[in-house]
Design a protein around this motif. Structure first.
Motif, mmCIF file in Angstrom:
data_model
loop_
_atom_site.group_PDB
_atom_site.id
_atom_site.type_symbol
_atom_site.label_atom_id
_atom_site.label_comp_id
_atom_site.label_asym_id
_atom_site.label_seq_id
_atom_site.Cartn_x
_atom_site.Cartn_y
_atom_site.Cartn_z
ATOM 1 N N THR A 73 9.421 49.805 75.218
ATOM 2 C CA THR A 73 8.201 49.513 75.961
ATOM 3 C C THR A 73 7.806 50.736 76.775
ATOM 4 N N ARG A 74 6.592 51.175 76.630
ATOM 5 C CA ARG A 74 6.153 52.376 77.327
ATOM 6 C C ARG A 74 5.943 52.074 78.808
ATOM 7 N N VAL A 75 6.604 52.858 79.655
ATOM 8 C CA VAL A 75 6.490 52.675 81.101
ATOM 9 C C VAL A 75 5.295 53.474 81.607
ATOM 10 N N ASN A 76 4.489 52.854 82.438
ATOM 11 C CA ASN A 76 3.346 53.574 82.992
ATOM 12 C C ASN A 76 3.364 53.518 84.519
ATOM 13 N N MET A 77 2.338 54.130 85.113
ATOM 14 C CA MET A 77 2.268 54.226 86.573
ATOM 15 C C MET A 77 2.203 52.841 87.225
ATOM 16 N N ALA A 78 1.522 51.910 86.561
ATOM 17 C CA ALA A 78 1.422 50.559 87.118
ATOM 18 C C ALA A 78 2.790 49.905 87.236
ATOM 19 N N ASP A 79 3.666 50.179 86.255
ATOM 20 C CA ASP A 79 5.021 49.611 86.317
ATOM 21 C C ASP A 79 5.789 50.158 87.512
ATOM 22 N N VAL A 80 5.664 51.445 87.747
ATOM 23 C CA VAL A 80 6.345 52.070 88.885
ATOM 24 C C VAL A 80 5.805 51.514 90.197
ATOM 25 N N TYR A 130 10.879 56.744 84.297
ATOM 26 C CA TYR A 130 9.481 57.156 84.167
ATOM 27 C C TYR A 130 9.361 58.663 84.384
ATOM 28 N N VAL A 131 8.673 59.330 83.467
ATOM 29 C CA VAL A 131 8.414 60.765 83.590
ATOM 30 C C VAL A 131 6.934 60.950 83.837
ATOM 31 N N ILE A 132 6.577 61.570 84.973
ATOM 32 C CA ILE A 132 5.185 61.702 85.358
ATOM 33 C C ILE A 132 4.486 62.808 84.579
ATOM 34 N N SER A 133 3.267 62.514 84.170
ATOM 35 C CA SER A 133 2.387 63.505 83.560
ATOM 36 C C SER A 133 1.247 63.751 84.523
ATOM 37 N N PRO A 134 1.023 64.971 84.969
ATOM 38 C CA PRO A 134 -0.053 65.228 85.938
ATOM 39 C C PRO A 134 -1.404 64.714 85.472
ATOM 40 N N GLU A 135 -1.712 64.887 84.196
ATOM 41 C CA GLU A 135 -3.013 64.432 83.708
ATOM 42 C C GLU A 135 -3.080 62.919 83.698
ATOM 43 N N ALA A 136 -1.965 62.282 83.258
ATOM 44 C CA ALA A 136 -1.950 60.826 83.242
ATOM 45 C C ALA A 136 -2.039 60.268 84.646
ATOM 46 N N SER A 137 -1.397 60.942 85.592
ATOM 47 C CA SER A 137 -1.446 60.490 86.973
ATOM 48 C C SER A 137 -2.868 60.521 87.505
ATOM 49 N N ARG A 138 -3.595 61.566 87.186
ATOM 50 C CA ARG A 138 -4.969 61.678 87.662
ATOM 51 C C ARG A 138 -5.839 60.587 87.053
ATOM 52 N N LEU A 139 -5.679 60.352 85.742
ATOM 53 C CA LEU A 139 -6.502 59.353 85.090
ATOM 54 C C LEU A 139 -6.151 57.940 85.511
ATOM 55 N N ALA A 140 -4.911 57.730 85.927
ATOM 56 C CA ALA A 140 -4.475 56.387 86.307
ATOM 57 C C ALA A 140 -4.763 56.067 87.750
#
Length: 338
Positions: free
Chosen positions: A5-12, A50-60
């Motif tokens: 299951t892909r972990v995203n910022m919302a899960d954190v 969870y490994v943060i992606s700067p671009e994903a963080s901005r979009l999320a």
């Protein structure tokens, strides 16, 4: 978390018990995050691998260092002063302000309709305007912090005066001076069609008369659009009564200024023939010798800015901050003429 299951910022954020914006700031080492909150978010991220992606963080919904400010009026001194205080705090914290002026019904409808697409901010501050049910739903779709300044907006942190308490200070002053027939000029904002005059200030008038055992004469209460000219018209209506009041309580200083003009044109002395009191302590109130109830407008903006910073840092905040008002006695009020 189930495998694959892909972990995203919302899960954190959910695991840490914070908003997505706060989680993103903590993971990107943003300065406006409390140490305890940062540690909790980092621990949640580690638990979930969870490994943060700067671009994903901005979009999320990550930190943008921008705050949207929604204001119904720009030229009026109250809103300009409120904005000045708010902006000074946000600027010092290196946050940019995006100003949205909703001057009429069409502007307002367009703004709130497009609002959920404008997610490039960390918070929204609403200045001195009520938020309708539909607008509240649109605001909450953004998923960012919402703060109200210069007025109470339920469900959001706010900074405001107690309008009922301010009104009581004004009307009780007139009663203390010995006035028994007191008029009220209530004002409605033309930008808020269908919205009543300030309910707290109206309730204060009614309750003050009742507490003093004074009869409530509906003819003594006049409601007009906000502004000096409507205030002048309202005073003309009061003077046209068979038994005019000996004192008048105006919902705002601007309305009181118009009432004063009518009294002077009628050849009546202030306060010899008529006392008048307002609310706000407008910058011109001292020059007009207007007795008023002063509210710290700039301070409300400053405090609202601090609330925004606290929310962005993940720190606890009070649901509402009520700032005190004070009666300023000048030359427009005196005991009634015997």
């Amino acid at each position: 978390m189930p495998p694959h299951t892909r972990v995203n910022m919302a899960d954190v954020a959910r695991r840490a018990g914070v908003s997505m914006a706060t989680a993103s700031r903590a993971l990107s080492n943003h300065p406006h995050v409390a140490a305890e909150t940062r540690a909790r978010v980092l621990a949640a991220a580690e638990q979930l691998s969870y490994v943060i992606s700067p671009e994903a963080s901005r979009l999320a919904g990550g930190a943008t260092d921008r705050v949207a400010v929604v204001v119904p009026h720009i030229a009026r001194w109250f809103f300009a002063t409120l904005l000045e205080g708010l902006e000074s705090v946000l600027r010092e914290a290196d946050l940019d302000v995006l100003l949205y002026h909703v001057g009429d019904e069409a502007d307002r409808r367009d703004f709130f309709q497009r609002l959920p697409a404008r997610r490039k901010v960390d918070a929204v501050v609403v200045l001195g305007m009520p938020v309708r049910d539909g607008e509240r739903a649109r605001l909450e779709l953004m998923g960012v912090h919402i703060v109200a300044a210069g007025g109470q907006v339920e469900n959001y942190p706010y900074v405001s005066i107690d309008d009922a308490a301010a009104g009581r200070q004004a009307v009780d002053h007139l009663i203390f001076l010995g006035h028994r027939r007191i008029g009220m000029i209530a004002a409605v904002d033309p930008a808020e069609p269908g919205w009543p005059a300030n309910p707290g200030r109206t309730r204060a008038y009614e309750q003050a008369l009742a507490d003093a055992g004074l009869p409530a004469d509906p003819a003594l209460a006049v409601t007009v659009p906000w502004g000096g000219l409507p205030g002048a018209d309202a005073m003309s209506r009061l003077l046209g009564l068979r038994e005019p009041p000996t004192a008048v309580y105006a919902h705002s200083d601007e309305v009181a200024f118009g009432a004063i003009r009518t009294l002077r044109r009628a050849g009546l002395r202030i306060p010899g023939d008529m006392s008048i009191v307002g609310i706000d302590d407008h910058p011109m109130a001292e020059l007009a010798e207007l007795t008023t109830v002063a509210q710290p407008v700039r301070d409300q903006g400053v405090l609202a800015g601090r609330v925004v910073l606290a929310l962005l840092a993940g720190e606890p905040t009070a649901g509402g901050v009520t700032v005190p008002t004070r009666l300023v006695i000048r030359g427009s009020t005196a005991p009634p003429r015997r």
